[in-house]
Design a protein around this motif. Structure first.
Motif, PDB file in Angstrom:
ATOM      1  N   MET A   1       0.739  -1.169   0.144  1.00 46.96           N
ATOM      2  CA  MET A   1      -0.140   0.109   0.039  1.00 46.96           C
ATOM      3  C   MET A   1       0.686   1.134   0.031  1.00 46.96           C
ATOM      4  O   MET A   1       0.490   2.159  -0.582  1.00 46.96           O
ATOM      5  CB  MET A   1      -1.008  -0.101   1.361  1.00 46.96           C
ATOM      6  N   ILE A   2       1.812   1.441   0.872  1.00 45.59           N
ATOM      7  CA  ILE A   2       2.799   2.347   0.808  1.00 45.59           C
ATOM      8  C   ILE A   2       3.601   2.580  -0.515  1.00 45.59           C
ATOM      9  O   ILE A   2       3.468   3.595  -1.062  1.00 45.59           O
ATOM     10  CB  ILE A   2       3.693   2.416   1.839  1.00 45.59           C
ATOM     11  N   PHE A   3       4.043   1.566  -0.967  1.00 42.89           N
ATOM     12  CA  PHE A   3       4.912   1.706  -2.166  1.00 42.89           C
ATOM     13  C   PHE A   3       3.914   2.059  -3.307  1.00 42.89           C
ATOM     14  O   PHE A   3       4.272   2.894  -4.260  1.00 42.89           O
ATOM     15  CB  PHE A   3       5.384   0.210  -2.318  1.00 42.89           C
ATOM     16  N   THR A   4       2.686   1.612  -3.423  1.00 46.03           N
ATOM     17  CA  THR A   4       1.899   1.901  -4.590  1.00 46.03           C
ATOM     18  C   THR A   4       1.569   3.328  -4.378  1.00 46.03           C
ATOM     19  O   THR A   4       1.170   3.991  -5.605  1.00 46.03           O
ATOM     20  CB  THR A   4       0.702   1.213  -4.582  1.00 46.03           C
ATOM     21  N   ALA A   5       1.255   3.960  -3.284  1.00 46.75           N
ATOM     22  CA  ALA A   5       1.066   5.305  -3.259  1.00 46.75           C
ATOM     23  C   ALA A   5       2.209   6.412  -3.494  1.00 46.75           C
ATOM     24  O   ALA A   5       1.504   7.674  -3.664  1.00 46.75           O
ATOM     25  CB  ALA A   5       0.519   5.530  -1.671  1.00 46.75           C
ATOM     26  N   LEU A   6       3.241   5.902  -3.625  1.00 47.25           N
ATOM     27  CA  LEU A   6       4.471   6.971  -3.596  1.00 47.25           C
ATOM     28  C   LEU A   6       4.943   6.816  -5.285  1.00 47.25           C
ATOM     29  O   LEU A   6       5.028   5.662  -5.709  1.00 47.25           O
ATOM     30  CB  LEU A   6       5.518   6.641  -2.909  1.00 47.25           C
ATOM     31  N   PRO A   7       5.309   7.851  -5.946  1.00 48.31           N
ATOM     32  CA  PRO A   7       5.865   7.768  -7.247  1.00 48.31           C
ATOM     33  C   PRO A   7       7.063   7.154  -7.358  1.00 48.31           C
ATOM     34  O   PRO A   7       7.151   6.582  -8.349  1.00 48.31           O
ATOM     35  CB  PRO A   7       5.889   9.147  -7.585  1.00 48.31           C
ATOM     36  N   THR A   8       8.125   7.395  -6.480  1.00 58.75           N
ATOM     37  CA  THR A   8       9.375   6.849  -6.869  1.00 58.75           C
ATOM     38  C   THR A   8      10.144   6.185  -5.552  1.00 58.75           C
ATOM     39  O   THR A   8      11.014   6.867  -5.017  1.00 58.75           O
ATOM     40  CB  THR A   8      10.425   7.757  -7.433  1.00 58.75           C
ATOM     41  N   ALA A   9       9.367   5.141  -4.918  1.00 59.48           N
ATOM     42  CA  ALA A   9       9.769   4.667  -3.462  1.00 59.48           C
ATOM     43  C   ALA A   9      10.863   3.549  -3.736  1.00 59.48           C
ATOM     44  O   ALA A   9      10.907   2.951  -4.380  1.00 59.48           O
ATOM     45  CB  ALA A   9       8.634   4.281  -2.910  1.00 59.48           C
ATOM     46  N   LYS A  10      11.630   3.524  -2.743  1.00 62.57           N
ATOM     47  CA  LYS A  10      12.627   2.536  -2.391  1.00 62.57           C
ATOM     48  C   LYS A  10      12.696   2.219  -0.838  1.00 62.57           C
ATOM     49  O   LYS A  10      12.687   2.999  -0.096  1.00 62.57           O
ATOM     50  CB  LYS A  10      14.054   2.759  -3.056  1.00 62.57           C
ATOM     51  N   PHE A  11      12.946   0.880  -0.427  1.00 64.44           N
ATOM     52  CA  PHE A  11      12.758   0.563   0.737  1.00 64.44           C
ATOM     53  C   PHE A  11      14.384   0.253   1.570  1.00 64.44           C
ATOM     54  O   PHE A  11      15.256  -0.018   0.586  1.00 64.44           O
ATOM     55  CB  PHE A  11      12.150  -0.707   1.065  1.00 64.44           C
ATOM     56  N   ILE A  12      14.498   0.671   2.725  1.00 64.76           N
ATOM     57  CA  ILE A  12      15.570   0.134   3.559  1.00 64.76           C
ATOM     58  C   ILE A  12      15.012  -1.392   3.990  1.00 64.76           C
ATOM     59  O   ILE A  12      14.061  -1.389   4.668  1.00 64.76           O
ATOM     60  CB  ILE A  12      16.125   1.025   4.674  1.00 64.76           C
ATOM     61  N   MET A  13      15.868  -2.395   3.813  1.00 63.57           N
ATOM     62  CA  MET A  13      15.346  -3.754   4.158  1.00 63.57           C
ATOM     63  C   MET A  13      16.723  -4.782   4.615  1.00 63.57           C
ATOM     64  O   MET A  13      17.818  -4.091   4.224  1.00 63.57           O
ATOM     65  CB  MET A  13      14.920  -4.575   2.961  1.00 63.57           C
ATOM     66  N   LYS A  14      16.217  -5.631   5.359  1.00 66.82           N
ATOM     67  CA  LYS A  14      17.285  -6.726   5.776  1.00 66.82           C
ATOM     68  C   LYS A  14      17.730  -7.247   4.556  1.00 66.82           C
ATOM     69  O   LYS A  14      17.104  -7.558   3.573  1.00 66.82           O
ATOM     70  CB  LYS A  14      16.794  -7.647   6.773  1.00 66.82           C
ATOM     71  N   LYS A  15      19.164  -7.474   4.602  1.00 69.91           N
ATOM     72  CA  LYS A  15      19.826  -8.006   3.236  1.00 69.91           C
ATOM     73  C   LYS A  15      19.333  -9.444   2.902  1.00 69.91           C
ATOM     74  O   LYS A  15      19.394 -10.033   1.623  1.00 69.91           O
ATOM     75  CB  LYS A  15      21.335  -8.095   3.374  1.00 69.91           C
TER      76      LYS A  15
END
Length: 246
Positions: free
Chosen positions: A87-101
């Motif tokens: 939901m958050i990713f789809t709502a944003l135009p150019t998103a990327k995550f900080i995630m565990k490797k």
């Protein structure tokens, strides 16, 4: 609707969303390999498929509230299940995550995370992970966008209290960007583990941004207060009392 029927619907829903994941990944691969736009289109198309099927198969309606930012900001979000990610990713135009490797080794998700330049960190080495996180974020500044971090570091079940990690504060200080908090109630309907999905309105809400310039403690206190209070209010809309969880 009986529990057994809802569980069966939930099972079929969960089965089909994971069955469709590699299909979407393969369909978009020729475009995604050469273009971040293609990779984003794949992830958003798949997410919309999940939202659509969730509505008629298990009765979950997805709703985004507030104003999703379009500029270069830090997004500090509450994380309760896989649904709030989409939901958050789809709502944003150019998103990327900080995630565990470790996620980079996950089929489909890991490959697309790399294509989107998501920032992978080793959570087992706290100090080194924060340093690497800041360095990787700075190295990715060639593409302005929205950097999403889950401040509690993992999925947290509704009503469960968990500390907010210092990494969000470090990024806020060193990047000098506004921070947009995000609250959610999705874990009440779509839990972090298990098959059962419950009908209702799943919400992610973008809150008023926190301007740069606060000291770390003031920022972290402000962030936690805003996100937790709003998330509790959203969960109460679904009839769930977060204060009743021991």
């Amino acid at each position: 609707m009986t529990f057994a029927i809802q569980w069966l619907r939930s099972f079929l829903f969960v089965f089909q969303i994971y069955f469709m994941m590699p299909i979407f990944g393969l369909m978009f691969a020729p475009w995604a390999i050469f273009s971040k736009r293609g990779a984003r289109a794949c992830c958003k198309s798949y997410s919309r498929w999940v939202f659509w099927t969730a509505r008629f198969m298990v009765g979950i309606r997805c709703e985004v509230r507030g104003t999703p930012p379009s500029g270069e900001v830090l997004i500090a979000a509450k994380h309760q299940s896989f649904l709030d990610i989409m939901m958050i990713f789809t709502a944003l135009p150019t998103a990327k995550f900080i995630m565990k490797k470790e996620i980079l080794r996950t089929p489909v998700i890991g490959q697309y995370a790399k294509l989107l330049d998501c920032v992978a960190v080793d959570r087992g080495k706290r100090g080194a992970a924060i340093d690497k996180m800041v360095q990787d974020v700075r190295a990715g500044h060639q593409e302005a966008g929205q950097l999403i971090i889950y401040s509690q570091g993992t999925r947290v079940a509704p009503g469960v209290k968990a500390d907010y990690k210092v990494g969000t504060g470090v990024l806020y200080e060193q990047l000098g960007q506004p921070c947009v908090p995000v609250a959610t109630n999705v874990g009440v309907l779509w839990p972090r583990t298990g098959i059962m999905r419950k009908p209702g309105v799943a919400v992610v809400e973008f809150l008023d941004q926190i301007e740069p310039g606060l000291d770390r403690k003031e920022f972290m206190d402000t962030l936690e207060t805003r996100v937790e209070e709003k998330s509790d209010a959203l969960m109460r809309e679904l009839g769930f009392d977060p204060d009743a969880v021991s």
